[in-house]
Structures are given as C-alpha cells and as structure tokens.
Design an enzyme around this catalytic site. Structure first.
Site, PDB file in Angstrom:
ATOM      1  N   ASP A  37      27.766 125.532 126.034  1.00 38.51           N
ATOM      2  CA  ASP A  37      28.960 126.315 125.715  1.00 38.51           C
ATOM      3  C   ASP A  37      29.309 126.083 124.235  1.00 38.51           C
ATOM      4  O   ASP A  37      29.631 124.959 123.849  1.00 38.51           O
ATOM      5  CB  ASP A  37      30.093 125.834 126.622  1.00 38.51           C
TER       6      ASP A  37
ATOM      7  N   ARG B 272      28.724 133.264 125.488  1.00 35.38           N
ATOM      8  CA  ARG B 272      27.303 133.270 125.855  1.00 35.38           C
ATOM      9  C   ARG B 272      26.859 134.538 126.558  1.00 35.38           C
ATOM     10  O   ARG B 272      25.869 135.171 126.142  1.00 35.38           O
ATOM     11  CB  ARG B 272      26.979 132.048 126.734  1.00 35.38           C
TER      12      ARG B 272
ATOM     13  N   CYS C 157      28.725 133.769 132.389  1.00 34.72           N
ATOM     14  CA  CYS C 157      29.112 132.461 131.839  1.00 34.72           C
ATOM     15  C   CYS C 157      30.528 132.155 132.313  1.00 34.72           C
ATOM     16  O   CYS C 157      30.976 132.719 133.315  1.00 34.72           O
ATOM     17  CB  CYS C 157      28.952 132.424 130.320  1.00 34.72           C
TER      18      CYS C 157
HETATM   19  P1  4NP Z   1      31.672 131.336 127.327  1.00 34.97           P
HETATM   20  O1  4NP Z   1      32.521 130.329 126.428  1.00 34.97           O
HETATM   21  O2  4NP Z   1      31.736 130.822 128.743  1.00 34.97           O
HETATM   22  O3  4NP Z   1      30.300 131.224 126.749  1.00 34.97           O
HETATM   23  O4  4NP Z   1      32.293 132.691 127.155  1.00 34.97           O
HETATM   24  C1  4NP Z   1      33.839 129.985 126.718  1.00 34.97           C
HETATM   25  C2  4NP Z   1      34.850 130.780 126.286  1.00 34.97           C
HETATM   26  C3  4NP Z   1      36.163 130.418 126.526  1.00 34.97           C
HETATM   27  C4  4NP Z   1      36.438 129.262 127.216  1.00 34.97           C
HETATM   28  C5  4NP Z   1      35.398 128.465 127.661  1.00 34.97           C
HETATM   29  C6  4NP Z   1      34.106 128.835 127.416  1.00 34.97           C
HETATM   30  N1  4NP Z   1      37.754 128.874 127.446  1.00 34.97           N
HETATM   31  O5  4NP Z   1      37.978 127.795 128.004  1.00 34.97           O
HETATM   32  O6  4NP Z   1      38.688 129.627 127.113  1.00 34.97           O
END
Ligand code: 4NP
Length: 153
Positions: A123, A13, A7
C-alpha cells in the site's frame, strides 16, 4: 473476460491495475471489461490519488475517468476474475463470497507472475512517490501475465 481489480481504498493500487490492464486490452484489441473497487468505502466517488494519476500519466495512461467505489457481493456475479493486491484484501473479499464458485474467482494479483508466492502489492498511500513507481512496475508485470494466460492458445 470480465476482470475486477480490488484494493482497500480504490484510489491508489487498483486504479493503476485497472488502467494498466485496460491499456493492454485496448492495445491487444481484446474484448474485455475491466473495472476496480475497494473493500472500504471511505473514498467512494473520488478520483484516483494524484500520485497514481501522475505515475499513470508518466507511462502514457490516463486514469482520470475512474471514480472510486466499494466492492459489493454483486461483483462476484458481474466479473469472471477478481484480483486483489494483498492478503487483507483477499480475506475481506473472500468473507463476502457466497459459494465456492465465488471464492475461486479471487486471486492475489502477483501470483499471476509469481505463482504460489503470495507476494503483496504494498500500500503506497502513506509513503512517497517512489512507492507509486514500484506499484506501477509490479502491476505492469502482473497484467502482462494475466493477458498471457488468457490469450495463450
Ligand atoms: P489503496 O490505498 O488501497 O491502494 O487505494 C489506500 C488508500 C486510502 C487508504 C488506505 C489505502 N485510507 O486508509 O484512506
């Protein structure tokens, strides 16, 4: 089989995807390696988001052994299957591929359950806890399809 879940941050995720698939692999007594990574490096070294930890725990899965790391080009060699959560992850991974063989390892994870629909796993980072329940349920369906595809005779 060596499977990598990818991800953006590797804290929401893909840690759930890794935990869910690992849990099914253990239950099925399969000799698979499962890992996860993020296309971004901002959260490298961190535990999964507390909301991901909570929804996993609620479903009997412990993901607190995981630490975030960034996807690297070596992962194309280290893994057979690379599952991404959305189109942004897809393009970020594909642009690092150095061969057609690498590119063919990369798939949108929900296409395993809903072929060719290119559904994304949304997300949940900026939303409430319900988003994490939805993500868990989607990934559970996808991981069942991954196992079914690889274990059918
Ligand atoms: P992930 O979610 O891609 O599902 O781990 C996110 C976690 C952090 C961030 C964006 C998406 N961020 O911008 O810090």
């Amino acid at each position: 089989m060596r499977v990598l879940m990818v991800c953006l941050g590797n804290i929401c995720r893909s840690p759930l995807a890794e935990g869910i698939l690992q849990h099914k692999v253990n239950s099925g007594d399969l000799d698979w390696e499962v890992d996860s990574a993020g296309t971004g490096a901002w959260h490298a070294g961190e535990l999964p988001d507390p909301r991901s930890q909570a929804v996993a725990k609620k479903n009997g899965i412990d993901i607190t052994n995981q630490r975030a790391r960034q996807f690297t080009t070596n992962d194309f060699e280290s893994f057979d299957l690379i599952y991404v959560m959305d189109a942004e992850n897809y393009y970020n991974v594909i642009k690092l591929a150095q061969s057609e063989d690498h590119k063919q390892k990369v798939m949108m994870i929900m296409n395993m359950a809903f072929p060719n629909e290119n559904r994304r796993v949304p997300d949940p980072y900026y939303g409430g806890p319900n988003g994490f329940d939805d993500v868990f349920d989607m990934l559970d369906v996808a991981c069942n399809a991954i196992i079914a595809k690889q274990t059918k005779t």
